[in-house]
Design a protein around this motif. Structure first.
Motif, PDB file in Angstrom:
ATOM      1  N   ALA A  13       0.510  -1.233   0.049  1.00 25.87           N
ATOM      2  CA  ALA A  13       0.016   0.162   0.387  1.00 25.87           C
ATOM      3  C   ALA A  13       0.611   1.345  -0.121  1.00 25.87           C
ATOM      4  O   ALA A  13       0.517   1.927  -0.904  1.00 25.87           O
ATOM      5  CB  ALA A  13      -1.019   0.161   1.222  1.00 25.87           C
ATOM      6  N   GLU A  21       1.150   3.879  -3.042  1.00 22.92           N
ATOM      7  CA  GLU A  21       0.899   5.336  -3.108  1.00 22.92           C
ATOM      8  C   GLU A  21       2.215   5.906  -3.052  1.00 22.92           C
ATOM      9  O   GLU A  21       2.151   7.244  -3.910  1.00 22.92           O
ATOM     10  CB  GLU A  21       0.591   5.473  -1.284  1.00 22.92           C
ATOM     11  CG  GLU A  21       0.030   6.581  -0.882  1.00 22.92           C
ATOM     12  CD  GLU A  21      -1.448   7.588  -1.632  1.00 22.92           C
ATOM     13  OE1 GLU A  21      -1.926   6.401  -1.559  1.00 22.92           O
ATOM     14  OE2 GLU A  21      -1.455   8.328  -1.204  1.00 22.92           O
ATOM     15  N   PRO A  34      -3.217  -4.011  -3.928  1.00 20.86           N
ATOM     16  CA  PRO A  34      -1.835  -2.608  -3.309  1.00 20.86           C
ATOM     17  C   PRO A  34      -1.133  -3.626  -3.731  1.00 20.86           C
ATOM     18  O   PRO A  34      -0.126  -2.939  -3.453  1.00 20.86           O
ATOM     19  CB  PRO A  34      -1.867  -2.082  -1.954  1.00 20.86           C
ATOM     20  CG  PRO A  34      -3.290  -2.569  -1.954  1.00 20.86           C
ATOM     21  CD  PRO A  34      -4.580  -3.794  -2.161  1.00 20.86           C
TER      22      PRO A  34
END
Lengths: 220, 220
Positions: B20, B24, B94
């Motif tokens: 994740a 990001e 993710p």
């Protein structure tokens, strides 16, 4: 040298320096100081043309589609020529390498944009003309194929760049086109297309020669 | 919960948190502190499984190809299923998004590698079997097509991600396959392939159902 000509040359030198730095380090890590050093111009000269790192990136993206190629009887050959000349130029032209890297940078492109819409626009135009002339198969949607070409080309050049420093980029783009075109071109057009690996080099030699002879090629 | 089961779960939670954060922020900007906070485990638990940010990235890349899909009578359908399920999972998983981002990071991948060779290996295996069974056209070179699929898929998913946050990724991958497969599959196989946009969702629903019924799907 006239004042305006000098300004054009300086602007170009700054753009090429910015491209070299962006291509090597990426947008975030690049600094205007690096670009200044690489360009060998004064701070004042640089800021006369570009007021920020962001505007340098925009400047690099704007010139991505500037290369003018010779018109062809078959419009789909112009699509192939565009892909193969870009593939050929990627190896030696930091402007194109920077354009690819800047366009694929999720953080940076929120500030300066991307070259992809420009490429899609150029290709949509040529593919639309090919479609009207009956060169394409009936199901082909020019705008859809334009985006497919831009996105898949970008994936292929990135793969070549990261796996072997672009040493086989023309081979890989040629393989991509050989696999995509049978579902785009009508058979009679397909068999007339030149999609050889060295197509880009030959087209650019042709452009250089006609420029040397003072002929201005007509834009596609 | 047995000690080993707990360790497996912790390791997975850490990997998902790392994914994740990498998805990001990218590898360079990500920190182990971010990953710790996201995972909600102790520093000791994280370092028991992964001793550095680099080994977290390697861990994320290693599990990219773990999804097991049902075998099909037509091996090329397994190729399609793989592409369409990955396209479907990219939006919510993710781990896959991080895998794509980590693999395309020129600086990072010099440290931790890339998932692309894994995907090429998996696809080469299935395409080789398809070739031996006569499902492919004569000129097809399985390893070449495997690299073409991995690289062009990656370009298409990146385009979708950056242009509209993956909202049309399944449509774009379906368009890619519809344009590539006519130059890969023999006509009789081609007409039997299901390359619809919702193919990935349907295959994953099938997997979930057979897992609920206690059946273990055989790996492709």
């Amino acid at each position: 040298m006239a004042r305006q000509e000098r300004a054009v040359r300086t602007r170009r030198a700054v753009l090429e320096a910015a491209a070299a730095v962006f291509a090597e380090h990426g947008y975030t890590a690049a600094t205007v100081a690096d670009i200044l050093r690489t360009a060998g111009v004064t701070k004042g000269a640089l800021y006369f043309h570009f007021d920020s790192k962001e505007s340098l990136a925009r400047g690099v993206l704007e010139v991505q589609t500037d290369q003018v190629l010779p018109p062809r009887d078959i419009k789909l050959q112009e699509v192939v020529d565009l892909a193969m000349t870009v593939a050929h130029r990627l190896r030696d032209d930091p402007l194109l390498r920077a354009g690819a890297r800047l366009s694929a940078d999720p953080a940076g492109r929120r500030q300066y944009g991307s070259a992809w819409p420009l490429w899609v626009e150029v290709l949509s135009g040529v593919l639309g003309e090919a479609h009207r002339r009956g060169e394409t198969l009936a199901h082909v949607i020019p705008a859809e194929v334009a985006e497919l070409l831009v996105s898949s080309f970008n994936g292929v050049q990135l793969y070549s760049q990261l796996e072997n420093g672009l040493s086989d980029v023309e081979h890989r783009v040629s393989v991509l086109l050989k696999h995509l075109l049978p579902s785009i071109a009508s058979p009679a057009v397909l068999m007339r297309l030149d999609v050889a690996e060295d197509r880009g080099a030959r087209v650019l030699a042709e452009v250089t020669q006609s420029e040397a002879q003072g002929q201005v090629p007509v834009s596609a």
